[in-house]
Design a protein around this motif. Structure first.
Motif, PDB file in Angstrom:
ATOM      1  N   THR A 100       1.675   1.031   0.644  1.00 41.97           N
ATOM      2  CA  THR A 100       2.978   0.392   0.414  1.00 41.97           C
ATOM      3  C   THR A 100       3.172   0.114  -1.074  1.00 41.97           C
ATOM      4  N   PRO A 101       4.434   0.119  -1.532  1.00 45.29           N
ATOM      5  CA  PRO A 101       4.716  -0.207  -2.946  1.00 45.29           C
ATOM      6  C   PRO A 101       4.224  -1.597  -3.331  1.00 45.29           C
ATOM      7  N   GLU A 102       4.276  -2.522  -2.399  1.00 43.61           N
ATOM      8  CA  GLU A 102       3.835  -3.880  -2.711  1.00 43.61           C
ATOM      9  C   GLU A 102       2.349  -3.911  -3.047  1.00 43.61           C
ATOM     10  N   ALA A 103       1.532  -3.179  -2.283  1.00 44.88           N
ATOM     11  CA  ALA A 103       0.093  -3.157  -2.525  1.00 44.88           C
ATOM     12  C   ALA A 103      -0.225  -2.512  -3.865  1.00 44.88           C
ATOM     13  N   ARG A 104       0.481  -1.395  -4.188  1.00 46.28           N
ATOM     14  CA  ARG A 104       0.228  -0.719  -5.466  1.00 46.28           C
ATOM     15  C   ARG A 104       0.622  -1.602  -6.642  1.00 46.28           C
ATOM     16  N   ALA A 105       1.748  -2.305  -6.482  1.00 42.86           N
ATOM     17  CA  ALA A 105       2.189  -3.198  -7.562  1.00 42.86           C
ATOM     18  C   ALA A 105       1.170  -4.318  -7.785  1.00 42.86           C
ATOM     19  N   ALA A 106       0.594  -4.836  -6.701  1.00 41.63           N
ATOM     20  CA  ALA A 106      -0.409  -5.895  -6.820  1.00 41.63           C
ATOM     21  C   ALA A 106      -1.666  -5.386  -7.507  1.00 41.63           C
ATOM     22  N   MET A 107      -2.080  -4.159  -7.162  1.00 40.24           N
ATOM     23  CA  MET A 107      -3.284  -3.594  -7.778  1.00 40.24           C
ATOM     24  C   MET A 107      -3.064  -3.290  -9.252  1.00 40.24           C
ATOM     25  N   GLU A 108      -1.879  -2.808  -9.600  1.00 44.33           N
ATOM     26  CA  GLU A 108      -1.574  -2.536 -11.008  1.00 44.33           C
ATOM     27  C   GLU A 108      -1.546  -3.827 -11.821  1.00 44.33           C
ATOM     28  N   ALA A 109      -0.996  -4.880 -11.203  1.00 46.62           N
ATOM     29  CA  ALA A 109      -0.965  -6.185 -11.899  1.00 46.62           C
ATOM     30  C   ALA A 109      -2.378  -6.726 -12.124  1.00 46.62           C
ATOM     31  N   GLY A 122     -11.571  -7.887  15.625  1.00 45.18           N
ATOM     32  CA  GLY A 122     -10.713  -6.746  15.973  1.00 45.18           C
ATOM     33  C   GLY A 122     -11.505  -5.600  16.591  1.00 45.18           C
ATOM     34  N   ASP A 123     -10.795  -4.596  17.011  1.00 38.84           N
ATOM     35  CA  ASP A 123     -11.407  -3.427  17.657  1.00 38.84           C
ATOM     36  C   ASP A 123     -11.868  -2.450  16.574  1.00 38.84           C
ATOM     37  N   ALA A 124     -13.175  -2.121  16.583  1.00 42.45           N
ATOM     38  CA  ALA A 124     -13.712  -1.220  15.562  1.00 42.45           C
ATOM     39  C   ALA A 124     -13.084   0.161  15.629  1.00 42.45           C
ATOM     40  N   ASN A 125     -12.606   0.585  16.799  1.00 40.25           N
ATOM     41  CA  ASN A 125     -12.016   1.905  16.963  1.00 40.25           C
ATOM     42  C   ASN A 125     -10.484   1.862  16.970  1.00 40.25           C
ATOM     43  N   GLY A 126      -9.969   0.713  16.596  1.00 42.42           N
ATOM     44  CA  GLY A 126      -8.520   0.565  16.627  1.00 42.42           C
ATOM     45  C   GLY A 126      -7.850   1.119  15.382  1.00 42.42           C
ATOM     46  N   GLU A 127      -6.570   0.883  15.249  1.00 44.12           N
ATOM     47  CA  GLU A 127      -5.763   1.400  14.146  1.00 44.12           C
ATOM     48  C   GLU A 127      -6.139   0.690  12.843  1.00 44.12           C
ATOM     49  N   ASN A 128      -6.285   1.470  11.774  1.00 47.12           N
ATOM     50  CA  ASN A 128      -6.654   0.935  10.473  1.00 47.12           C
ATOM     51  C   ASN A 128      -5.393   0.527   9.726  1.00 47.12           C
ATOM     52  N   ARG A 129      -5.016  -0.722   9.884  1.00 46.24           N
ATOM     53  CA  ARG A 129      -3.778  -1.182   9.259  1.00 46.24           C
ATOM     54  C   ARG A 129      -3.958  -1.464   7.763  1.00 46.24           C
ATOM     55  N   PHE A 130      -5.189  -1.682   7.321  1.00 46.90           N
ATOM     56  CA  PHE A 130      -5.406  -1.945   5.906  1.00 46.90           C
ATOM     57  C   PHE A 130      -5.086  -0.709   5.069  1.00 46.90           C
ATOM     58  N   SER A 131      -5.492   0.462   5.555  1.00 37.10           N
ATOM     59  CA  SER A 131      -5.176   1.699   4.839  1.00 37.10           C
ATOM     60  C   SER A 131      -3.665   1.899   4.765  1.00 37.10           C
ATOM     61  N   GLN A 132      -2.966   1.551   5.837  1.00 34.30           N
ATOM     62  CA  GLN A 132      -1.513   1.664   5.826  1.00 34.30           C
ATOM     63  C   GLN A 132      -0.902   0.722   4.794  1.00 34.30           C
ATOM     64  N   TYR A 133      -1.491  -0.447   4.665  1.00 34.45           N
ATOM     65  CA  TYR A 133      -0.976  -1.414   3.692  1.00 34.45           C
ATOM     66  C   TYR A 133      -1.162  -0.907   2.265  1.00 34.45           C
TER      67      TYR A 133
END
Length: 269
Positions: A251-260, A237-248
């Motif tokens: 999300t409620p889904e990511a927080r629920a996974a981390m809490e689990a 990927g592009d090092a200067n591109g959009e950081n989609r991981f931070s956007q993820y």
């Protein structure tokens, strides 16, 4: 069986009522002895049990039977299996060496060429005898063992067990004796082992190891298995591109996974 005290009773039955004449090689007594030896070989699964069997005289009984019925595959096959079970013990190896069992195995290989099951059992014994024991390797070679072993392997090219043990024995003979490699090569070991390399992945490794120990030319590098023009580089990927991981992560889904998974998300903005 050992804890119950059955071992002395089984050993006492080995060779019982056996007169030892060649005419009785196919007798019920010999067949019963064969079945007892196969049973004892399965019991001999620890060094303590092997030592107990030796102390009870089972080793000497089996050696005597192997010599007495050397022409009978129905008896010498279980004898070989039983002796190979005991031969993992170094003291037993020495006893077998003193009893000239390596020389007997060479005779068995040539005398039972049509019986693949007997040859496999003898090869199993031979592998155990020649592992970590130079004297056994030298005695086997002096008795024409290189010729008889390779002849057995050639006669049964599709018998995987026999040929695998043959490869292991070739390694032992090559590394343990000064003339082992020369004698094996003089009897045509190299073309035979190279042919075995194409039989299966396991056989390939065993035959290649034997050739390596004979100082033959073998490739030990991992060959390229791809196709020209193929690329296995991962997309970065592009090092200067959009950081989609931070956007993820927002999300409620990511927080629920981390809490689990046990992560504390209370401090996340």
């Amino acid at each position: 069986a050992v804890e119950a005290g059955v071992l002395p009773l089984l050993v006492a039955q080995v060779g019982r009522d056996d007169t030892g004449t060649e005419a009785e090689a196919g007798s019920s007594s010999a067949r019963r002895t064969a079945a007892l030896l196969l049973t004892l070989s399965r019991i001999a699964c620890s060094n303590k049990t092997c030592e107990a069997l030796v102390d009870l005289g089972a080793l000497d009984q089996a050696i005597g039977l192997l010599r007495r019925y050397v022409a009978d595959p129905g008896v010498c096959r279980p004898c070989a299996i039983f002796l190979s079970a005991l031969a993992g013990n170094d003291d037993v190896k020495q006893r077998l060496s003193e009893a000239q069992v390596p020389e007997v195995t060479s005779a068995l290989l040539s005398g039972h060429l049509e019986s693949s099951g007997t040859l496999d059992a003898v090869a199993q014994l031979l592998t155990a005898l020649t592992t970590r024991h130079t004297a056994n390797c030298e005695a086997f070679l002096a008795a024409g063992g290189a010729e008889t072993l390779l002849a057995a392997m050639r006669h049964h090219p599709r018998h995987a067990g026999l040929n695998k043990r043959g490869c292991l024995t070739c390694r032992n003979l090559a590394v343990r004796t000064e003339d082992g490699t020369r004698l094996l090569l003089d009897q045509g070991a190299e073309p035979l082992l190279r042919e075995l390399m194409g039989k299966s992945a396991e056989m390939h490794d065993l035959a290649k190891a034997a050739l390596r120990d004979m100082h033959r030319d073998v490739s030990l590098a991992q060959p390229w298995k791809g196709m020209p023009g193929e690329s296995y580089m991962l997309e970065q990927g592009d090092a200067n591109g959009e950081n989609r991981f931070s956007q993820y992560l927002d999300t409620p889904e990511a927080r629920a996974a981390m809490e689990a998974a046990g992560f504390d998300t209370s401090q996340m903005v």
